[in-house]
Motif scaffolding. Structure first.
Motif, PDB file in Angstrom:
ATOM      1  N   TRP A  41     -12.454   7.902 -15.359  1.00  0.00           N
ATOM      2  CA  TRP A  41     -11.078   7.557 -15.709  1.00  0.00           C
ATOM      3  C   TRP A  41     -10.538   8.435 -16.829  1.00  0.00           C
ATOM      4  O   TRP A  41      -9.338   8.657 -16.917  1.00  0.00           O
ATOM      5  CB  TRP A  41     -10.996   6.083 -16.074  1.00  0.00           C
ATOM      6  CG  TRP A  41     -10.833   5.222 -14.850  1.00  0.00           C
ATOM      7  CD1 TRP A  41     -10.751   5.646 -13.562  1.00  0.00           C
ATOM      8  CD2 TRP A  41     -10.730   3.798 -14.802  1.00  0.00           C
ATOM      9  NE1 TRP A  41     -10.613   4.577 -12.712  1.00  0.00           N
ATOM     10  CE2 TRP A  41     -10.601   3.429 -13.452  1.00  0.00           C
ATOM     11  CE3 TRP A  41     -10.754   2.806 -15.770  1.00  0.00           C
ATOM     12  CZ2 TRP A  41     -10.475   2.106 -13.047  1.00  0.00           C
ATOM     13  CZ3 TRP A  41     -10.633   1.487 -15.380  1.00  0.00           C
ATOM     14  CH2 TRP A  41     -10.491   1.142 -14.027  1.00  0.00           C
ATOM     15  N   ALA A  61       1.431   7.567  -7.142  1.00  0.00           N
ATOM     16  CA  ALA A  61       0.579   6.403  -7.330  1.00  0.00           C
ATOM     17  C   ALA A  61       0.433   5.621  -6.034  1.00  0.00           C
ATOM     18  O   ALA A  61      -0.650   5.142  -5.694  1.00  0.00           O
ATOM     19  CB  ALA A  61       1.150   5.509  -8.434  1.00  0.00           C
ATOM     20  N   LEU A 100      -2.514  -2.228 -11.041  1.00  0.00           N
ATOM     21  CA  LEU A 100      -2.166  -0.961 -10.395  1.00  0.00           C
ATOM     22  C   LEU A 100      -0.667  -0.675 -10.401  1.00  0.00           C
ATOM     23  O   LEU A 100      -0.240   0.407 -10.815  1.00  0.00           O
ATOM     24  CB  LEU A 100      -2.701  -0.962  -8.959  1.00  0.00           C
ATOM     25  CG  LEU A 100      -4.214  -1.216  -8.845  1.00  0.00           C
ATOM     26  CD1 LEU A 100      -4.646  -1.201  -7.384  1.00  0.00           C
ATOM     27  CD2 LEU A 100      -5.000  -0.204  -9.656  1.00  0.00           C
ATOM     28  N   ASN A 104      -1.118   1.164 -13.822  1.00  0.00           N
ATOM     29  CA  ASN A 104      -1.230   2.585 -13.488  1.00  0.00           C
ATOM     30  C   ASN A 104       0.130   3.222 -13.254  1.00  0.00           C
ATOM     31  O   ASN A 104       0.354   4.378 -13.633  1.00  0.00           O
ATOM     32  CB  ASN A 104      -2.117   2.745 -12.257  1.00  0.00           C
ATOM     33  CG  ASN A 104      -2.490   4.187 -12.008  1.00  0.00           C
ATOM     34  OD1 ASN A 104      -1.796   4.874 -11.276  1.00  0.00           O
ATOM     35  ND2 ASN A 104      -3.570   4.652 -12.629  1.00  0.00           N
ATOM     36  N   TRP A 182      -2.274  -4.107 -17.780  1.00  0.00           N
ATOM     37  CA  TRP A 182      -3.674  -3.891 -17.398  1.00  0.00           C
ATOM     38  C   TRP A 182      -4.580  -4.913 -18.080  1.00  0.00           C
ATOM     39  O   TRP A 182      -5.499  -5.462 -17.472  1.00  0.00           O
ATOM     40  CB  TRP A 182      -4.106  -2.473 -17.762  1.00  0.00           C
ATOM     41  CG  TRP A 182      -5.431  -2.116 -17.191  1.00  0.00           C
ATOM     42  CD1 TRP A 182      -6.652  -2.369 -17.743  1.00  0.00           C
ATOM     43  CD2 TRP A 182      -5.686  -1.483 -15.932  1.00  0.00           C
ATOM     44  NE1 TRP A 182      -7.653  -1.908 -16.911  1.00  0.00           N
ATOM     45  CE2 TRP A 182      -7.080  -1.362 -15.795  1.00  0.00           C
ATOM     46  CE3 TRP A 182      -4.856  -0.990 -14.932  1.00  0.00           C
ATOM     47  CZ2 TRP A 182      -7.681  -0.785 -14.688  1.00  0.00           C
ATOM     48  CZ3 TRP A 182      -5.452  -0.402 -13.816  1.00  0.00           C
ATOM     49  CH2 TRP A 182      -6.842  -0.311 -13.704  1.00  0.00           C
ATOM     50  N   TYR A 251     -12.415   2.492  -9.891  1.00  0.00           N
ATOM     51  CA  TYR A 251     -11.837   1.148  -9.849  1.00  0.00           C
ATOM     52  C   TYR A 251     -12.873   0.122  -9.397  1.00  0.00           C
ATOM     53  O   TYR A 251     -12.920  -1.000  -9.905  1.00  0.00           O
ATOM     54  CB  TYR A 251     -10.628   1.140  -8.916  1.00  0.00           C
ATOM     55  CG  TYR A 251      -9.810  -0.132  -8.990  1.00  0.00           C
ATOM     56  CD1 TYR A 251      -9.192  -0.504 -10.181  1.00  0.00           C
ATOM     57  CD2 TYR A 251      -9.636  -0.946  -7.881  1.00  0.00           C
ATOM     58  CE1 TYR A 251      -8.437  -1.658 -10.265  1.00  0.00           C
ATOM     59  CE2 TYR A 251      -8.883  -2.102  -7.953  1.00  0.00           C
ATOM     60  CZ  TYR A 251      -8.284  -2.456  -9.142  1.00  0.00           C
ATOM     61  OH  TYR A 251      -7.538  -3.605  -9.224  1.00  0.00           O
TER      62      TYR A 251
END
Length: 320
Positions: A41, A61, A100, A104, A182, A251
């Protein structure tokens, strides 16, 4: 490979231990998973920056998670694993959208305005938010963990004195939303009600990536994002790297950690990723490393050492 951090057995409950196991020993699968989220990551921040050379942020994404989720879901179904129940899809949607779509997605959006290494350093606040959310749900960190989290917060404060974040309020706000989302998704995924509802094993990863990627794709359409012609293979290769190493491997390792250790340790990757990201950003993208950034990294890393040492100390406590 049964019980592996990256390939847990789909026919058992390796991903679903009793809640007391989350305070148990730090074994080899946990160490491998930590190394995966620390290193892999840490490298994805540069990969996202390169991917932005040819993809709009939300579309990139969406492609990343839809492709990774489809590959993993198809593989598991071909092996005979049943798909998620309606309740499982609902739980996957809750966690996947927080981790996500919001988490993200906001990081990728912010990387349009700030350096990749700086984005990783800002995301180091995840364990602080995770500790807050865990405490609100009745599980506050220990005193030594609080000290480690305080050092992490101090490092983030030093970081926010950097010119790039001051000059880009949109980027700073997006990174704060990403960190909070997150952290909340990480904490909720370990709550008994959601944990029981989530699909077993790797199917949880697949379902969350499919849902999170689908929502990102819808948001991309609503924003009117359009794909520009790719002028080189670099962005496509960067997205492929994100699919394989960031999503399929990283992940999955993270979900393993969430099921086996406390949030303070599971989210400690956010203290280490910045070091990897800053170094790679300087080498691969010519990003500048300032003395303040180096000081912030040193303070942040001292925090993660304390958090990890506390987790290791629990191995020798009676009844753990």
């Amino acid at each position: 490979m049964r019980g592996s951090a990256l390939h847990p057995d789909d026919d058992d409950d390796d991903f679903r231990p009793p809640s007391s196991h989350r305070d148990a020993v730090i074994n080899l699968p946990v160490i491998v998973s930590l190394l995966a989220v620390y290193v892999l990551w840490g490298s994805t921040y540069l990969a996202m920056r390169i991917g932005l050379e040819g993809f709009p942020p939300l579309r990139m994404a969406a492609v990343r998670f839809l492709l990774a989720g489809t590959l993993l879901y198809g593989f598991l179904r071909a092996r005979g694993q049943p798909g998620p129940s309606p309740r499982g899809w609902a739980a996957s949607a809750a966690v996947g959208c927080l981790l996500l779509t919001m988490g993200n997605g906001c990081v990728i959006y912010a990387e349009q305005f700030v350096a990749s290494g700086l984005a990783a350093l800002m995301v180091a606040s995840v364990p602080l938010w995770a500790a807050l959310f865990s405490g609100m749900l009745g599980r506050w960190p220990s005193r030594i963990e609080w000290l480690g989290l305080f050092l992490g917060a101090l490092g983030v404060l030093l970081l926010n004195l950097e010119g790039d974040l001051r000059a880009s309020p949109k980027g700073a706000l997006a990174l704060m939303v990403a960190s909070m989302s997150w952290a909340l998704g990480s904490v909720l995924s370990g709550r008994p009600a959601i944990k029981r509802a989530l699909p077993r094993g790797l199917m949880a990863s697949a379902a969350q990536m499919l849902v999170g990627g689908s929502v990102l794709f819808c948001l991309s359409l609503l924003r009117g994002e359009r794909m520009a012609p790719l002028t080189s293979a670099r962005p496509a290769l960067a997205v492929l790297y994100l699919v394989v190493f960031g999503s399929l491997m990283g992940y999955t390792a993270y979900l393993y950690l969430l099921a086996h250790v406390r949030p303070a340790l599971a989210t400690s990757y956010a203290f280490v990723n910045p070091v990897i990201a800053v170094i790679l950003g300087a080498v691969g993208a010519g990003e500048r490393i300032t003395p303040r950034s180096v000081l912030a990294m040193a303070v942040i890393l001292s925090g993660v050492v304390l958090v990890i040492r506390v987790r290791a100390a629990h191995q020798t406590e009676p009844g753990r």
